[in-house]
Each structure stands twice: as C-alpha cells, then as structure tokens.
Motif scaffolding. Structure first.
Motif, PDB file in Angstrom:
ATOM      1  N   LEU A  60       0.859  -1.179   0.000  1.00 15.99           N
ATOM      2  CA  LEU A  60       0.000   0.000   0.000  1.00 15.99           C
ATOM      3  C   LEU A  60       0.898   1.232   0.000  1.00 15.99           C
ATOM      4  CD1 LEU A  60      -2.519  -0.961   2.841  1.00 15.99           C
ATOM      5  CD2 LEU A  60      -2.996  -0.940   0.382  1.00 15.99           C
ATOM      6  N   TYR A  61       0.635   2.148  -0.928  1.00 12.20           N
ATOM      7  CA  TYR A  61       1.274   3.460  -0.864  1.00 12.20           C
ATOM      8  C   TYR A  61       0.436   4.308   0.076  1.00 12.20           C
ATOM      9  CZ  TYR A  61       4.209   2.610  -4.977  1.00 12.20           C
ATOM     10  OH  TYR A  61       5.145   2.123  -5.858  1.00 12.20           O
ATOM     11  N   VAL A  62       1.084   4.933   1.044  1.00 10.69           N
ATOM     12  CA  VAL A  62       0.399   5.794   2.004  1.00 10.69           C
ATOM     13  C   VAL A  62       0.904   7.211   1.783  1.00 10.69           C
ATOM     14  CG1 VAL A  62      -0.070   6.256   4.434  1.00 10.69           C
ATOM     15  CG2 VAL A  62       0.265   3.890   3.656  1.00 10.69           C
ATOM     16  N   PHE A  63       0.033   8.087   1.309  1.00 11.12           N
ATOM     17  CA  PHE A  63       0.384   9.485   1.044  1.00 11.12           C
ATOM     18  C   PHE A  63      -0.013  10.292   2.270  1.00 11.12           C
ATOM     19  CE2 PHE A  63      -0.336   7.282  -2.866  1.00 11.12           C
ATOM     20  CZ  PHE A  63       0.741   7.646  -3.643  1.00 11.12           C
ATOM     21  N   TYR A  64       0.994  10.847   2.935  1.00 18.37           N
ATOM     22  CA  TYR A  64       0.775  11.515   4.209  1.00 18.37           C
ATOM     23  C   TYR A  64       1.391  12.914   4.186  1.00 18.37           C
ATOM     24  CZ  TYR A  64       5.662  10.909   5.345  1.00 18.37           C
ATOM     25  OH  TYR A  64       7.030  11.010   5.338  1.00 18.37           O
ATOM     26  N   ASP A  65       0.996  13.739   5.133  1.00 22.25           N
ATOM     27  CA  ASP A  65       1.487  15.109   5.241  1.00 22.25           C
ATOM     28  C   ASP A  65       2.810  15.104   6.004  1.00 22.25           C
ATOM     29  OD1 ASP A  65       1.958  17.795   5.641  1.00 22.25           O
ATOM     30  OD2 ASP A  65       0.018  18.222   6.561  1.00 22.25           O
ATOM     31  N   ALA A  66       3.918  15.214   5.273  1.00 26.15           N
ATOM     32  CA  ALA A  66       5.250  15.171   5.890  1.00 26.15           C
ATOM     33  C   ALA A  66       5.572  16.442   6.669  1.00 26.15           C
ATOM     34  CB  ALA A  66       6.307  14.920   4.826  1.00 26.15           C
ATOM     35  N   THR A  67       4.723  17.480   6.549  1.00 23.32           N
ATOM     36  CA  THR A  67       4.943  18.709   7.313  1.00 23.32           C
ATOM     37  C   THR A  67       4.245  18.659   8.666  1.00 23.32           C
ATOM     38  OG1 THR A  67       3.024  19.865   6.406  1.00 23.32           O
ATOM     39  CG2 THR A  67       5.089  20.049   5.164  1.00 23.32           C
ATOM     40  N   CYS A  68       3.519  17.603   8.921  1.00 23.78           N
ATOM     41  CA  CYS A  68       2.766  17.435  10.165  1.00 23.78           C
ATOM     42  C   CYS A  68       3.550  16.504  11.099  1.00 23.78           C
ATOM     43  CB  CYS A  68       1.393  16.851   9.852  1.00 23.78           C
ATOM     44  SG  CYS A  68       0.460  16.315  11.289  1.00 23.78           S
ATOM     45  N   GLY A  69       3.885  17.022  12.272  1.00 21.56           N
ATOM     46  CA  GLY A  69       4.638  16.221  13.233  1.00 21.56           C
ATOM     47  C   GLY A  69       3.907  14.963  13.663  1.00 21.56           C
ATOM     48  N   LEU A  70       2.612  15.080  13.884  1.00 18.95           N
ATOM     49  CA  LEU A  70       1.820  13.926  14.288  1.00 18.95           C
ATOM     50  C   LEU A  70       1.785  12.879  13.170  1.00 18.95           C
ATOM     51  CD1 LEU A  70       0.078  12.757  16.558  1.00 18.95           C
ATOM     52  CD2 LEU A  70      -1.868  13.924  15.545  1.00 18.95           C
ATOM     53  N   CYS A  71       1.635  13.334  11.942  1.00 15.87           N
ATOM     54  CA  CYS A  71       1.599  12.419  10.801  1.00 15.87           C
ATOM     55  C   CYS A  71       2.923  11.664  10.659  1.00 15.87           C
ATOM     56  CB  CYS A  71       1.299  13.184   9.515  1.00 15.87           C
ATOM     57  SG  CYS A  71      -0.291  14.039   9.533  1.00 15.87           S
ATOM     58  N   THR A  72       4.041  12.381  10.819  1.00 23.01           N
ATOM     59  CA  THR A  72       5.336  11.716  10.701  1.00 23.01           C
ATOM     60  C   THR A  72       5.566  10.762  11.866  1.00 23.01           C
ATOM     61  OG1 THR A  72       6.462  13.600  11.707  1.00 23.01           O
ATOM     62  CG2 THR A  72       6.388  13.536   9.311  1.00 23.01           C
ATOM     63  N   ARG A  73       5.050  11.102  13.043  1.00 21.82           N
ATOM     64  CA  ARG A  73       5.174  10.188  14.183  1.00 21.82           C
ATOM     65  C   ARG A  73       4.342   8.926  13.948  1.00 21.82           C
ATOM     66  NH1 ARG A  73       7.039  10.728  19.555  1.00 21.82           N
ATOM     67  NH2 ARG A  73       8.328  12.300  18.551  1.00 21.82           N
ATOM     68  N   LEU A  74       3.127   9.090  13.404  1.00 27.98           N
ATOM     69  CA  LEU A  74       2.294   7.923  13.100  1.00 27.98           C
ATOM     70  C   LEU A  74       2.926   7.067  12.009  1.00 27.98           C
ATOM     71  CD1 LEU A  74      -1.261   9.483  13.368  1.00 27.98           C
ATOM     72  CD2 LEU A  74      -0.244   7.764  14.870  1.00 27.98           C
ATOM     73  N   ARG A  75       3.575   7.703  11.053  1.00 29.81           N
ATOM     74  CA  ARG A  75       4.307   6.953  10.025  1.00 29.81           C
ATOM     75  C   ARG A  75       5.362   6.081  10.689  1.00 29.81           C
ATOM     76  NH1 ARG A  75       8.596   8.954   5.386  1.00 29.81           N
ATOM     77  NH2 ARG A  75       9.473   6.881   5.160  1.00 29.81           N
ATOM     78  N   SER A  76       6.163   6.665  11.576  1.00 34.66           N
ATOM     79  CA  SER A  76       7.220   5.912  12.264  1.00 34.66           C
ATOM     80  C   SER A  76       6.632   4.755  13.062  1.00 34.66           C
ATOM     81  CB  SER A  76       8.005   6.826  13.197  1.00 34.66           C
ATOM     82  OG  SER A  76       8.673   7.809  12.465  1.00 34.66           O
ATOM     83  N   TRP A  77       5.496   5.020  13.726  1.00 35.62           N
ATOM     84  CA  TRP A  77       4.845   3.975  14.499  1.00 35.62           C
ATOM     85  C   TRP A  77       4.420   2.823  13.579  1.00 35.62           C
ATOM     86  CZ3 TRP A  77      -0.177   2.065  14.278  1.00 35.62           C
ATOM     87  CH2 TRP A  77      -0.518   1.175  15.304  1.00 35.62           C
TER      88      TRP A  77
END
Length: 142
Positions: free
Chosen positions: A4-21
């Motif tokens: 799955l390609y997941v397109f997320y907001d890399a400028t959002c700290g919460l989004c990048t933290r959820l990506r890492s999780w």
C-alpha cells in the motif's frame, strides 16, 4: 495485495510520528510511505488526488484501489498484524458515521495536536528543546 502506498502530510509532526509507528509494526501488507505533494506523489497519484493529498490521508493499493480519509486509515490498520481485527470492527457500517466523524476531528486538528504534543516541525522542536528544569530541594522534609 502486495503493498500500500500511504500518502501523508510530511509537514505534520503527528503524521510523521504515526508513520514511524506504523513502520515499526509487524505487517501483513507492506506500507510504502510517500510525502504528499512530493514528485513521487505526483507520479503515483492521479492528478485530481495529488492536489488533495496534503489535506487528506490517501492510500493506493498495489492493485489500484484508492482509499481516502477514514478509509485510508482503516486500510493502514488492516495492513498491520496487531490491528487487522480492529480495522474490521471499525469498518462495520453501524460504526461508519462515528469513525468518519472521529477521523475528521482528528485530521482537522492534526497540526494543533502536533504543536500541543511537541511533534511539530524542526524549528518549533528546536525551540521546545530548551526547557527549564527547577532543582528539586525538598526542604520541607527537614
């Protein structure tokens, strides 16, 4: 389904933290994260979706399926070994309105939540690194 390609907001700290999780979780289906608005996002997404990908979570399956908003988040959970059953329960049509509402509230507040949790962009994080820690001297115990 292979990935799955997941397109997320890399400028959002919460989004990048959820990506890492998500990346740390064992998965049934590989999650490939792509920063929304990046050249890769424009190459992979249809033009009409590339424009909204910064505002809404979008997932594109290796088979061409497109999921947006709460559907995209449920697909991310579905891909993870420890959360597939939860994603199936949350997909129940009786819960759909509440799941949609919760996702919209969470998504619409993600930048504020990032700031509140100290998960925002580097410049703010650098400012937040300086903290004053008072010296604890329990004189009242003497």
């Amino acid at each position: 389904m292979r990935f799955l390609y997941v397109f997320y907001d890399a400028t959002c700290g919460l989004c990048t933290r959820l990506r890492s999780w998500c990346e740390r979780q064992p998965a049934y289906v590989e999650l490939r994260f792509v920063a929304a608005g990046s050249p890769d996002a424009h190459r992979l997404l249809p033009a009409d979706l590339a424009k909204v990908s910064r505002e809404d979570l979008i997932v594109l399956s290796s088979e061409g399926g497109v999921y947006q908003g709460e559907g995209a988040w449920l697909m991310c959970l579905w891909a993870l070994r420890g959360y597939r059953q939860l994603s199936i329960r949350l997909s129940d049509p009786r819960l759909a309105p509440k799941v949609r509402e919760a996702f919209q509230i969470f998504s619409g507040s993600r930048h504020a939540l990032s700031r509140w949790l100290g998960l925002s962009t580097d410049s703010l994080q650098k400012e937040l690194q300086w903290t004053f820690t008072p010296r604890c001297e329990p004189r009242w115990l003497e």
